[in-house]
Scaffold this motif. Structure first.
Motif, PDB file in Angstrom:
ATOM      1  N   SER A  31     -11.248  -1.696   4.716  1.00  0.00           N
ATOM      2  CA  SER A  31     -12.052  -0.626   5.282  1.00  0.00           C
ATOM      3  C   SER A  31     -11.253   0.242   6.216  1.00  0.00           C
ATOM      4  N   GLY A  32     -10.144  -0.286   6.719  1.00  0.00           N
ATOM      5  CA  GLY A  32      -9.345   0.494   7.654  1.00  0.00           C
ATOM      6  C   GLY A  32      -8.274   1.317   6.996  1.00  0.00           C
ATOM      7  N   GLY A  33      -7.969   1.047   5.743  1.00  0.00           N
ATOM      8  CA  GLY A  33      -6.920   1.782   5.056  1.00  0.00           C
ATOM      9  C   GLY A  33      -5.548   1.376   5.549  1.00  0.00           C
ATOM     10  N   SER A  34      -4.517   1.877   4.891  1.00  0.00           N
ATOM     11  CA  SER A  34      -3.143   1.618   5.317  1.00  0.00           C
ATOM     12  C   SER A  34      -2.475   2.946   5.622  1.00  0.00           C
ATOM     13  N   GLN A  35      -1.750   2.996   6.712  1.00  0.00           N
ATOM     14  CA  GLN A  35      -1.143   4.241   7.161  1.00  0.00           C
ATOM     15  C   GLN A  35       0.051   4.609   6.286  1.00  0.00           C
ATOM     16  N   GLY A  36       0.158   5.882   5.977  1.00  0.00           N
ATOM     17  CA  GLY A  36       1.272   6.384   5.191  1.00  0.00           C
ATOM     18  C   GLY A  36       2.101   7.364   5.997  1.00  0.00           C
ATOM     19  N   ARG A  37       2.718   8.285   5.298  1.00  0.00           N
ATOM     20  CA  ARG A  37       3.601   9.230   5.973  1.00  0.00           C
ATOM     21  C   ARG A  37       2.839  10.404   6.554  1.00  0.00           C
ATOM     22  N   THR A  38       3.559  11.207   7.335  1.00  0.00           N
ATOM     23  CA  THR A  38       2.985  12.416   7.915  1.00  0.00           C
ATOM     24  C   THR A  38       3.741  13.623   7.397  1.00  0.00           C
ATOM     25  N   ASP A  39       3.015  14.659   7.030  1.00  0.00           N
ATOM     26  CA  ASP A  39       3.619  15.901   6.559  1.00  0.00           C
ATOM     27  C   ASP A  39       3.260  17.038   7.510  1.00  0.00           C
ATOM     28  N   GLY A  40       4.003  18.144   7.406  1.00  0.00           N
ATOM     29  CA  GLY A  40       3.679  19.350   8.142  1.00  0.00           C
ATOM     30  C   GLY A  40       4.220  19.370   9.554  1.00  0.00           C
ATOM     31  N   LYS A  41       3.796  20.399  10.287  1.00  0.00           N
ATOM     32  CA  LYS A  41       4.270  20.567  11.657  1.00  0.00           C
ATOM     33  C   LYS A  41       3.179  21.254  12.473  1.00  0.00           C
ATOM     34  N   GLY A  42       3.325  21.228  13.783  1.00  0.00           N
ATOM     35  CA  GLY A  42       2.342  21.852  14.656  1.00  0.00           C
ATOM     36  C   GLY A  42       1.657  20.824  15.535  1.00  0.00           C
ATOM     37  N   SER A  43       0.790  21.283  16.411  1.00  0.00           N
ATOM     38  CA  SER A  43       0.128  20.411  17.373  1.00  0.00           C
ATOM     39  C   SER A  43      -1.141  19.767  16.820  1.00  0.00           C
ATOM     40  N   LEU A  44      -1.701  20.339  15.753  1.00  0.00           N
ATOM     41  CA  LEU A  44      -2.930  19.804  15.172  1.00  0.00           C
ATOM     42  C   LEU A  44      -2.614  18.796  14.074  1.00  0.00           C
ATOM     43  N   THR A  45      -3.300  17.659  14.080  1.00  0.00           N
ATOM     44  CA  THR A  45      -3.131  16.647  13.039  1.00  0.00           C
ATOM     45  C   THR A  45      -4.445  16.452  12.290  1.00  0.00           C
ATOM     46  N   LEU A  46      -4.381  16.621  10.970  1.00  0.00           N
ATOM     47  CA  LEU A  46      -5.534  16.390  10.108  1.00  0.00           C
ATOM     48  C   LEU A  46      -5.382  15.005   9.498  1.00  0.00           C
ATOM     49  N   LYS A  47      -6.368  14.155   9.711  1.00  0.00           N
ATOM     50  CA  LYS A  47      -6.321  12.790   9.183  1.00  0.00           C
ATOM     51  C   LYS A  47      -6.986  12.776   7.806  1.00  0.00           C
TER      52      LYS A  47
END
Length: 349
Positions: A31-47
């Motif tokens: 139910s918690g999922g597994s964390q993957g990589r992060t893409d993009g740049k900037g101060s805002l993070t979209l989950k």
């Protein structure tokens, strides 16, 4: 004596689809999922909630992650329901699911909003029987055992196909099994039929292990959705990022249709599917999807699914599906009833 799965079918024992209605207790996504990589740049993070061979893979293949003006943090889930649990818990801002998990989530009172849709060919949603089965039509299922994942798109497809044939769930022996277990039961002859979705359908057909007794054309709506957390939509910056993300997914869907072989190679590598099976699934269903509006026909067709499951007491309450829809990202899209794309004779079976 224990019967073993044909080697060609083994990869799918490890694959759970976005359309699945429930995850088994030992699914690695949880139910918690597994964390993957992060893409993009900037101060805002979209989950973003995702599944193997899903949004991350297709956006990367289509080049849509190359110029992100915000960050995307990916979490991988085994199926739609745990992904929607994470949306409800605000652990995920947006994610992709099939047409039935939102009904079960809404029925449970989850805080979700459907924000985007695609319409595809429903031939990949099928009731499969083994190649040597004496069953010829849906009405022949009376008294037979049928495997299906509870709360999945296949669950509704089974109900609708039975009703079209003048039958109900009480007329068959329903075996509630997740895909890995259902695959084993199907190939070993423990069940007479299997209601399932692509790429399982393509896997069985390509391997010559079975045939489609009937499929979802004319009985299911062929819709898939992007579902967002209401809190994310209320945040002006996150809402703008979700709108941009949805647009990128729409362009990526166009790219998939135009590059089926290239996408099949990526999809095969990401999921472990044989390339030929991945290509079959692209041409049978995944590549046929068209971005469409969240309009009244779409809402009405989902309401029909919700009312069906409520009537059968498979969800705890009745509700208005429209209350769980936010159409701010429609942007002059074609109606939800627009024909799915087709690859012509190359995609027929």
């Amino acid at each position: 004596m224990k019967r073993f799965l044909p080697a060609a079918l083994l990869p799918l024992a490890l694959l759970l689809s976005a359309c699945s209605g429930a995850s088994s207790a030992n699914d690695s996504g949880g139910s918690g999922g597994s964390q993957g990589r992060t893409d993009g740049k900037g101060s805002l993070t979209l989950k973003v909630g995702d599944q193997k061979g899903g949004a991350e893979a297709v956006l990367r293949a289509a080049g849509e992650l190359d110029d992100l003006p915000y960050k995307v943090s990916w979490s991988t889930f085994s199926s739609g329901p745990p992904l929607l649990e994470a949306v409800n818990a605000k652990a995920v801002d947006v994610g992709s699911v099939g047409n039935t998990p939102p009904v079960f989530a809404a029925g449970a009172g989850s805080k979700i909003k459907v924000v985007a849709a695609t319409h595809g060919d429903a031939r990949g949603d099928a009731i499969l029987v083994r190649k040597d089965s004496p069953l010829k039509k849906a009405s022949d299922l009376k008294g037979k055992s049928v495997a299906v994942a509870q709360g999945s798109s296949a669950h509704y497809q089974l109900i609708a196909s039975l009703r079209k044939a003048g039958l109900g769930l009480d007329d068959i022996k329903v075996k509630l099994l997740q895909p890995a277990d259902a695959l084993a039961a199907f190939t070993s002859g423990q069940v007479d039929a299997w209601a399932v979705w692509d790429p399982y359908t393509s896997q069985v057909l390509h391997g010559g292990q079975g045939r489609a007794l009937t499929d979802g054309r004319g009985v299911v709506n062929g819709l898939n959705f992007q579902v967002a957390a209401p809190a994310a939509l209320e945040n002006k910056k996150k809402s703008a990022a979700i709108g941009d993300f949805v647009q990128r997914l729409r362009r990526a869907q166009d790219w998939v249709y135009d590059h089926p072989e290239e996408w099949a190679k990526v999809w095969s590598k990401d999921t472990g599917l044989p390339y030929e099976v991945a290509l079959d699934a692209v041409k049978l269903s995944h590549g046929t999807r068209v971005p469409v509006a969240l309009d009244k026909p779409a809402v009405d067709s989902e309401q029909k699914i919700a009312d069906t499951f409520a009537e059968l007491k498979l969800i705890p309450r009745r509700f208005d599906f429209a209350d769980y829809v936010d159409d701010r990202f429609n942007k002059n899209l074609p109606p939800s009833t627009s024909p799915a794309r087709s690859y012509g004779k190359a995609s027929s079976r």
